[in-house]
Design a protein around this motif. Structure first.
Motif, PDB file in Angstrom:
ATOM      1  N   HIS A 180       3.432   2.736   0.054  1.00 10.38           N
ATOM      2  CA  HIS A 180       2.291   2.038   0.654  1.00 10.38           C
ATOM      3  C   HIS A 180       1.651   2.873   1.770  1.00 10.38           C
ATOM      4  N   ASP A 181       0.323   2.779   1.889  1.00 12.54           N
ATOM      5  CA  ASP A 181      -0.403   3.477   2.951  1.00 12.54           C
ATOM      6  C   ASP A 181      -0.422   2.592   4.206  1.00 12.54           C
ATOM      7  N   TRP A 182       0.473   2.853   5.117  1.00 10.71           N
ATOM      8  CA  TRP A 182       0.610   2.032   6.328  1.00 10.71           C
ATOM      9  C   TRP A 182      -0.442   2.371   7.376  1.00 10.71           C
ATOM     10  N   SER A 183      -1.083   3.505   7.256  1.00  7.52           N
ATOM     11  CA  SER A 183      -2.070   3.917   8.270  1.00  7.52           C
ATOM     12  C   SER A 183      -3.249   2.963   8.369  1.00  7.52           C
ATOM     13  N   GLN A 184      -3.505   2.201   7.318  1.00  9.06           N
ATOM     14  CA  GLN A 184      -4.622   1.249   7.347  1.00  9.06           C
ATOM     15  C   GLN A 184      -4.402   0.109   8.347  1.00  9.06           C
ATOM     16  N   TYR A 185      -3.201  -0.011   8.878  1.00 10.49           N
ATOM     17  CA  TYR A 185      -2.883  -1.083   9.820  1.00 10.49           C
ATOM     18  C   TYR A 185      -2.833  -0.590  11.267  1.00 10.49           C
ATOM     19  N   LYS A 186      -3.408   0.582  11.490  1.00 13.05           N
ATOM     20  CA  LYS A 186      -3.417   1.178  12.829  1.00 13.05           C
ATOM     21  C   LYS A 186      -3.998   0.193  13.841  1.00 13.05           C
ATOM     22  N   ASP A 187      -3.215  -0.099  14.875  1.00 13.35           N
ATOM     23  CA  ASP A 187      -3.599  -0.980  15.985  1.00 13.35           C
ATOM     24  C   ASP A 187      -3.889  -2.423  15.560  1.00 13.35           C
ATOM     25  N   TYR A 224      12.012  -7.580   5.525  1.00 13.69           N
ATOM     26  CA  TYR A 224      10.977  -7.614   6.569  1.00 13.69           C
ATOM     27  C   TYR A 224      11.236  -6.532   7.615  1.00 13.69           C
ATOM     28  N   MET A 225      12.504  -6.295   7.890  1.00 16.34           N
ATOM     29  CA  MET A 225      12.857  -5.253   8.857  1.00 16.34           C
ATOM     30  C   MET A 225      12.455  -3.871   8.337  1.00 16.34           C
ATOM     31  N   LEU A 226      12.637  -3.641   7.047  1.00 16.47           N
ATOM     32  CA  LEU A 226      12.270  -2.366   6.437  1.00 16.47           C
ATOM     33  C   LEU A 226      10.764  -2.114   6.567  1.00 16.47           C
ATOM     34  N   ILE A 227       9.980  -3.136   6.300  1.00 18.48           N
ATOM     35  CA  ILE A 227       8.521  -3.018   6.450  1.00 18.48           C
ATOM     36  C   ILE A 227       8.163  -2.761   7.913  1.00 18.48           C
ATOM     37  N   THR A 228       8.824  -3.468   8.803  1.00 18.12           N
ATOM     38  CA  THR A 228       8.555  -3.311  10.236  1.00 18.12           C
ATOM     39  C   THR A 228       8.828  -1.888  10.699  1.00 18.12           C
ATOM     40  N   MET A 229       9.851  -1.254  10.132  1.00 21.30           N
ATOM     41  CA  MET A 229      10.152   0.139  10.481  1.00 21.30           C
ATOM     42  C   MET A 229       8.956   1.044  10.131  1.00 21.30           C
ATOM     43  N   GLN A 230       8.286   0.757   9.023  1.00 25.60           N
ATOM     44  CA  GLN A 230       7.115   1.542   8.619  1.00 25.60           C
ATOM     45  C   GLN A 230       5.927   1.295   9.546  1.00 25.60           C
ATOM     46  N   LEU A 231       5.850   0.085  10.079  1.00 32.73           N
ATOM     47  CA  LEU A 231       4.720  -0.279  10.930  1.00 32.73           C
ATOM     48  C   LEU A 231       4.928   0.092  12.401  1.00 32.73           C
TER      49      LEU A 231
END
Length: 170
Positions: free
Chosen positions: A55-62, A80-87
């Motif tokens: 997944h492209d996580w950069s789209q969620y910047k700020d 959910y923790m795994l996703i949070t690590m990416q964010l």
């Protein structure tokens, strides 16, 4: 000769606090993980991890992110923790739940940090109408924080407020 109109509210000691003034600006995202589950219901670890990695996580910047699953799937906490690590380092805040829950958490932090000393022994109105999403929980938290210091607390507008608390005279 016309009488001068006097704004008694402006001339009173009444203090108004509007939680909308503290609204943290930024994009809100409700992120549904159901598409990363087999048939929307079963988490297969290998496939889930692959989806998270791709997944492209950069789209969620700020942005402020609320993670949830719109199906009745049983999702382990680690997902959910795994996703949070990416964010981490990308989003401003990531939580699990609805957007209202996100707003509630944001405001809990804001209210916790507020210096309310200017309301010491003053009559206070907590403004009721707002154009931004101020959750009811934020109003409750603010009320709790104000009660020990304010002379009185009302809710609404100066022209039509509901009294909530008045300190007893000693």
């Amino acid at each position: 000769m016309a009488e001068e109109i006097i704004n008694r509210v402006a001339n009173s000691k009444l203090k108004v606090i509007d939680l909308e003034d503290f609204y943290p600006e930024g994009k809100r995202v409700l992120f549904d993980i159901k598409d990363w589950l087999f048939e929307g219901l079963v988490l297969r670890e290998k496939e889930f991890r692959a989806s998270v990695s791709a997944h492209d996580w950069s789209q969620y910047k700020d942005a402020y992110i609320s993670l949830y699953c719109s199906t009745d799937a049983i999702v382990p906490d680690w997902a959910y923790m795994l996703i949070t690590m990416q964010l981490e380092g990308v989003s401003k805040l990531t939580v699990i739940g609805s957007l209202e829950h996100l707003e509630s958490i944001l405001y809990a932090s804001i209210i916790s940090d507020l210096d309310l000393s200017i309301y010491q022994d003053m009559p206070v109105i907590i403004k009721g109408c707002s154009h931004k999403p101020v959750p009811a929980n934020a109003l409750v938290l603010l009320s709790q924080k104000l009660k020990p210091i304010a002379k009185s607390i009302m809710f609404g507008e100066a022209c039509s407020s509901v009294p909530l608390y008045k300190r007893k005279k000693m």
